[in-house]
Design a protein around this motif. Structure first.
Motif, PDB file in Angstrom:
ATOM      1  N   ALA A 345      -7.908  -1.068   2.692  1.00  0.00           N
ATOM      2  CA  ALA A 345      -7.834  -0.871   4.145  1.00  0.00           C
ATOM      3  C   ALA A 345      -9.150  -1.257   4.811  1.00  0.00           C
ATOM      4  N   PRO A 349      -7.066  -8.218   5.561  1.00  0.00           N
ATOM      5  CA  PRO A 349      -6.699  -8.578   6.932  1.00  0.00           C
ATOM      6  C   PRO A 349      -5.752  -7.531   7.535  1.00  0.00           C
ATOM      7  N   ARG A 350      -5.762  -7.466   8.847  1.00  0.00           N
ATOM      8  CA  ARG A 350      -5.010  -6.434   9.552  1.00  0.00           C
ATOM      9  C   ARG A 350      -3.513  -6.422   9.186  1.00  0.00           C
ATOM     10  N   ALA A 351      -2.905  -7.607   9.109  1.00  0.00           N
ATOM     11  CA  ALA A 351      -1.463  -7.677   8.819  1.00  0.00           C
ATOM     12  C   ALA A 351      -1.164  -7.037   7.463  1.00  0.00           C
ATOM     13  N   CYS A 352      -2.058  -7.223   6.497  1.00  0.00           N
ATOM     14  CA  CYS A 352      -1.853  -6.663   5.159  1.00  0.00           C
ATOM     15  C   CYS A 352      -1.983  -5.151   5.187  1.00  0.00           C
ATOM     16  N   VAL A 353      -2.962  -4.653   5.960  1.00  0.00           N
ATOM     17  CA  VAL A 353      -3.163  -3.202   6.053  1.00  0.00           C
ATOM     18  C   VAL A 353      -1.959  -2.563   6.752  1.00  0.00           C
ATOM     19  N   GLU A 354      -1.418  -3.244   7.750  1.00  0.00           N
ATOM     20  CA  GLU A 354      -0.230  -2.713   8.444  1.00  0.00           C
ATOM     21  C   GLU A 354       0.946  -2.584   7.479  1.00  0.00           C
ATOM     22  N   ARG A 357       0.453   0.366   5.327  1.00  0.00           N
ATOM     23  CA  ARG A 357       0.743   1.592   6.078  1.00  0.00           C
ATOM     24  C   ARG A 357       2.245   1.862   6.122  1.00  0.00           C
ATOM     25  N   THR A 371      -8.605   3.655   3.010  1.00  0.00           N
ATOM     26  CA  THR A 371      -7.221   3.540   2.536  1.00  0.00           C
ATOM     27  C   THR A 371      -6.526   4.898   2.540  1.00  0.00           C
TER      28      THR A 371
END
Lengths: 430, 257
Positions: A345, A349-354, A357, A371
């Motif tokens: 986290a 990249p943001r898309a991967c963290v989303e 989630r 994370t």
């Protein structure tokens, strides 16, 4: 107060093995010989006390037994589970991870895919002219740091193995050993270099190609400036490399993650190959996590591939770009994930963290990390090098036993993963 | 003549990749054959993923035409080892379409994901949209990519198009990304638009760029002006960081000074 000598530092790929720890009332109170980063790891605070699970949006304390059951349920339910991390734990735990992945039919990937993955792709194409750090320390009279900044990222690399280290076969190593730094900006390391090559971002491939052409006697075709580097400097550097007795090229993510990625590394390897027609030259990636090399070793000897191994069809399949964690998450393929000893986290990249989630997420980590905030379950474990022990591989591929300084009630990564694995076998009737 | 129509059903998890290397014209010749596809770690019958309709009979793969309808953008390995016949994809197609194919035609009306025609030996792939990275390339660590046949991409191609190419032809009507034809050994790569850093470590073959090559590598020697189809174009030989046996024709080029 108890003093323990010759401990291993579990922070970066240098695995410094001369650390002294002072322990008082079951806590490490000070360290000696450590760099700032290693010191911070040994003195780390805020360890999670027990497993926690998110129920209706709030964290609830649970027992280890409940945690194991929940993790098993989450992972067995998935069609494409992802097991990511691994570089911050010992080899024995990584072995259990690979076995678990086979049972799950999931994808197991380590942090290599976001650091030196391209180096491995290049090595698979053209091989690895490497050597141990002891060879570099005692023999190398020319060091190149390309796209890396050891003063800040591997703070003791220069004092233990290169610039500031004595060499058995070198007279007055500190004065006679030359250092070349190649980077896009003048880093702290660049300031102590004998020669600093400032390259335009994305120009690594062209500069390496030019150096290789010069080595092949084709200097007439090289223009006056290549990616911000003058032809005069290129000629001078090629000459320094050709005339040294033992050269060592170290490279970091500045080369592996720049435009062209593994083709940059391949060019660097072939540059080193070309130099071996004139003198002795070697190449070593500056590995980041303390046991990321071990993660590659363990996965390679167990599955045939060093990272990004997809077991969804029961046999190992490997194709970085398709089976790497970032790609799987960005394409929203995976439907459950377990993170071991890593903090995506904070780095993905943001898309991967989303995506992380939005799917069931189990985290196995001693500390609260970024994370943790997107996880559904976190299981705290012992820290290898402090209250757990195991095998780790240094950046040059040397296995080192990481000892523990004290006992604690926390289970090690191996213990908790074995419990999860055994439970999976039981549920699946295997 | 046999016509097979495969229509992708709606899926609960539409992003999960489906591996369907069983979809080749030859496989439909055997009426008894069972078709299995993989959804993540689950092996399923083809009818769980597609509505399957088969009309007519065929004696050879050449007489089979497969049409894939619906959202096929996550269906991987369609036409792998294909050796004749035709596959028409009405939408987008997932990775590894036409891997190792040796004959026949794959026509894609939409876009193709990465590794289109990886290590193909023969036949033709026509992609009316864009292709992602590694069109006509090799597998990781592989010495040779595409060895024969033709890939024609009407849109743009991603990075590393024709990587380690060792034969055949790729025509990209739009732009190509970074490093097209890197490590190319043989064959012909044509890019009608722009690209950057073409053909690093080229050791044979030919590359033609009718747009602009950005960040042109300095290790190619300018051999002067020539003309292709009455277009003025500069010929370069290289790559001289190795033996320099390849040729690039470039309409315009810019170096990174």
């Amino acid at each position: 107060m108890q003093e323990i000598k010759d401990m291993i530092c579990p922070f970066c790929g240098c695995l410094c093995d001369d650390i002294t720890l002072e322990i008082e009332a079951g806590k490490i109170v000070s360290t000696d010989n450590c760099c700032t980063i290693g010191n911070a790891k040994f003195l780390g605070k805020n360890r999670l006390k027990n497993p926690i699970k998110k129920i209706d949006g709030t964290w609830t304390d649970i027992t280890y037994e409940e945690a194991v059951d929940t993790a098993v349920e989450m992972l067995l339910d998935a069609d494409r589970p992802l097991l990511f991390g691994w570089s911050g734990t010992h080899g024995e735990a990584q072995c259990v991870g690979v076995h678990m992945n086979e049972i799950l039919g999931g994808v197991i990937d380590n942090t290599t895919s976001v650091c030196h993955g391209p180096s491995i792709l290049a090595i698979q194409e053209v091989g690895h002219p490497g050597c141990t750090l002891g060879q570099v320390k005692n023999r190398a009279d020319l060091i190149i740091y390309w796209g890396c900044n050891p003063i800040e990222a591997h703070p003791r690399h220069m004092s233990r193995y290169t610039t500031y280290a004595d060499g058995y076969f070198l007279d007055n190593a500190f004065r006679n050993r030359k250092v070349i730094v190649v980077d896009v900006r003048e880093t702290e390391t660049a300031k102590v270099a004998d020669e600093f090559i400032r390259i335009k971002p994305g120009g690594d491939y062209a500069v390496l190609s030019s150096l290789r052409a010069i080595l092949r006697g084709k200097s007439d075709m090289i223009p006056d400036s290549v990616a911000g580097v003058s032809k005069t400097q290129l000629m001078q550097v090629a000459d320094m490399c050709k005339t040294c007795s033992f050269g060592a090229l170290f490279f970091g993510v500045g080369l592996t993650m720049a435009k062209g990625k593994y083709k940059n590394v391949r060019n660097a390897i072939e540059f080193v190959d070309d130099l071996n027609r004139h003198t002795k030259f070697t190449l070593t990636p500056m590995r980041g996590h303390w046991n990321v090399y071990g993660a590659n070793e363990v996965m390679a000897w167990m599955t045939g591939y060093p990272y990004a191994v997809d077991f969804c069809r029961g046999v190992a399949f490997y194709n970085p770009g398709e089976t790497t964690a970032i790609d799987i998450l960005a394409r929203k393929e995976c439907d459950a994930c377990m993170i071991v000893a890593s903090d995506p986290a904070a780095h993905f990249p943001r898309a991967c963290v989303e995506q992380l989630r939005d799917i069931p997420l189990v985290v196995i980590d001693p500390f609260e990390t970024m994370t943790t905030t997107i996880a559904d379950l976190q299981i705290p474990v012992a820290v290898t090098g402090i209250d757990a022990e195991g095998t780790a591989y240094r950046m040059d591929g040397i296995p080192i036993k990481v000892k523990k300084a004290m006992d604690s009630d926390y289970p090690s990564d191996t213990e908790i993963l074995t419990r999860i694995y055994n439970k999976m076998l039981e549920v699946k009737g295997l | 003549m046999m016509k097979v129509i495969l229509e992708v059903k709606e899926r609960h998890k539409p992003n999960l990749p489906i591996e369907a290397e069983c979809i080749t014209p030859k496989n439909f010749l055997d009426p008894e054959r069972e078709f299995h596809v993989w959804k993540g770690n689950k092996e399923l019958d083809i009818t769980d993923i597609f509505h399957v309709r088969k009309d007519g009979t065929a004696k050879s793969a050449e007489q089979v035409e497969i049409t894939i309808r619906g959202d096929s953008s996550h269906i991987k390995r369609v036409g792998e080892y294909m050796d004749g016949g035709k596959i028409l994809i009405e939408g987008d197609i997932g990775m590894h379409c036409g891997n190792f194919m040796s004959a026949g035609l794959i026509e894609i009306n939409g876009n193709a994901d990465s590794w289109l025609g990886r290590e193909m030996h023969g036949g033709k792939i026509l992609c009316h949209g864009d292709a992602m990275d590694y069109a006509g390339s090799g597998y990781r660590g592989e010495k040779q990519g595409m060895r024969g046949g033709l890939i024609e991409i009407m849109g743009d191609a991603g990075d590393f198009a024709g990587e380690t190419m060792a034969g055949g032809e790729i025509i990209i009507h739009g732009n190509a990304g970074d490093m097209p034809g890197v490590d190319i050994k043989d064959g012909r790569l044509t890019i009608m638009g722009d690209c950057s850093r073409p053909c690093g470590n080229m050791s044979g073959g030919e590359c033609r760029i009718f747009g602009t090559a950005y960040d042109m590598l300095p290790t190619f020697r300018n051999e002067g002006l020539t003309a292709i189809d009455s277009v003025q174009i500069t010929r370069f030989s290289g790559d001289y960081m190795s033996r320099g046996l390849g040729t690039i024709y470039v309409a315009n080029c810019k170096y990174m000074d």
